[in-house]
Design a protein around this motif. Structure first.
Motif, PDB file in Angstrom:
ATOM      1  N   ILE A  80       0.868  -1.178   0.000  1.00  0.00           N
ATOM      2  CA  ILE A  80       0.000   0.000   0.000  1.00  0.00           C
ATOM      3  C   ILE A  80       0.907   1.231   0.000  1.00  0.00           C
ATOM      4  CG2 ILE A  80      -1.797   1.267   1.234  1.00  0.00           C
ATOM      5  CD1 ILE A  80      -2.606  -1.436   2.517  1.00  0.00           C
ATOM      6  N   ARG A 116       1.006  -3.101   8.505  1.00  0.00           N
ATOM      7  CA  ARG A 116      -0.310  -2.461   8.450  1.00  0.00           C
ATOM      8  C   ARG A 116      -0.637  -1.670   9.703  1.00  0.00           C
ATOM      9  NH1 ARG A 116      -3.875  -7.652   7.672  1.00  0.00           N
ATOM     10  NH2 ARG A 116      -2.809  -8.911   9.187  1.00  0.00           N
ATOM     11  N   ALA A 172      -7.663   4.912   7.044  1.00  0.00           N
ATOM     12  CA  ALA A 172      -7.292   4.456   5.702  1.00  0.00           C
ATOM     13  C   ALA A 172      -7.330   2.931   5.634  1.00  0.00           C
ATOM     14  CB  ALA A 172      -5.906   4.971   5.329  1.00  0.00           C
ATOM     15  N   ALA A 178      -9.121   0.411   3.039  1.00  0.00           N
ATOM     16  CA  ALA A 178      -8.261  -0.455   2.226  1.00  0.00           C
ATOM     17  C   ALA A 178      -8.624  -1.927   2.317  1.00  0.00           C
ATOM     18  CB  ALA A 178      -6.800  -0.279   2.651  1.00  0.00           C
ATOM     19  N   TYR A 223     -10.565  -3.867  -0.446  1.00  0.00           N
ATOM     20  CA  TYR A 223      -9.804  -3.920  -1.688  1.00  0.00           C
ATOM     21  C   TYR A 223      -8.681  -4.950  -1.589  1.00  0.00           C
ATOM     22  CZ  TYR A 223     -12.139   0.451  -2.953  1.00  0.00           C
ATOM     23  OH  TYR A 223     -13.071   1.397  -3.253  1.00  0.00           O
ATOM     24  N   VAL A 224      -7.981  -4.965  -0.463  1.00  0.00           N
ATOM     25  CA  VAL A 224      -6.907  -5.937  -0.249  1.00  0.00           C
ATOM     26  C   VAL A 224      -7.470  -7.346  -0.381  1.00  0.00           C
ATOM     27  CG1 VAL A 224      -5.320  -6.904   1.469  1.00  0.00           C
ATOM     28  CG2 VAL A 224      -5.479  -4.414   1.173  1.00  0.00           C
ATOM     29  N   CYS A 257      -8.400   8.007   1.764  1.00  0.00           N
ATOM     30  CA  CYS A 257      -8.815   7.933   3.152  1.00  0.00           C
ATOM     31  C   CYS A 257     -10.087   8.776   3.331  1.00  0.00           C
ATOM     32  CB  CYS A 257      -7.709   8.419   4.085  1.00  0.00           C
ATOM     33  SG  CYS A 257      -7.469  10.205   4.117  1.00  0.00           S
ATOM     34  N   PHE A 310      -4.202   6.460  -1.904  1.00  0.00           N
ATOM     35  CA  PHE A 310      -3.322   5.302  -1.818  1.00  0.00           C
ATOM     36  C   PHE A 310      -3.519   4.390  -3.014  1.00  0.00           C
ATOM     37  CE2 PHE A 310      -4.057   6.639   2.527  1.00  0.00           C
ATOM     38  CZ  PHE A 310      -2.827   6.488   3.144  1.00  0.00           C
ATOM     39  N   ILE A 370      -2.990   0.280  -3.891  1.00  0.00           N
ATOM     40  CA  ILE A 370      -2.725  -1.073  -3.408  1.00  0.00           C
ATOM     41  C   ILE A 370      -2.229  -1.871  -4.601  1.00  0.00           C
ATOM     42  CG2 ILE A 370      -3.729  -3.159  -2.411  1.00  0.00           C
ATOM     43  CD1 ILE A 370      -5.947  -1.342  -1.256  1.00  0.00           C
TER      44      ILE A 370
END
Length: 98
Positions: free
Chosen positions: A8, A35, A42, A46, A49-50, A71, A80, A82
């Motif tokens: 990220i 992380r 954020a 995230a 999506y991760v 964010c 961001f 990823i």
């Protein structure tokens, strides 16, 4: 089959104020080992999506293996990216944080 690594990276800041957590453009985090260093707001955005990328899904409008998100802090609006990191890219990339 092993799970791919996820990186990220902060790629842009659009809000009128700096990041309250101190993140700067170019900072990168390994999802599995760093992380906790990423802003919790954020990270909350995230995570879905991760999960999608890590298990082979894709995000419409993004290149395969990537997702771009921001964010939720309206004063900061950190953007961001990823990325799924393929195993051959991981060798020698300990500590992805810039």
């Amino acid at each position: 089959m092993t799970r791919p690594k996820i990186r990220i990276t902060l790629i842009d800041q659009k809000g009128p104020h700096g990041c309250h957590r101190g993140h700067k453009i170019g900072d990168s985090y390994d999802f599995d080992t760093e992380r906790g260093e990423l802003c919790p707001m954020a990270m909350h955005v995230a995570f879905p999506y991760v999960d999608i990328l890590r298990y082979g899904g894709s995000i419409p409008g993004n290149e395969p293996g990537t997702a771009v998100f921001c964010c939720p802090d309206v004063d900061t609006i950190n953007v961001f990216r990823i990325e799924v990191i393929q195993p051959d890219e991981n060798e020698g990339n300990e500590g992805l944080k810039s």
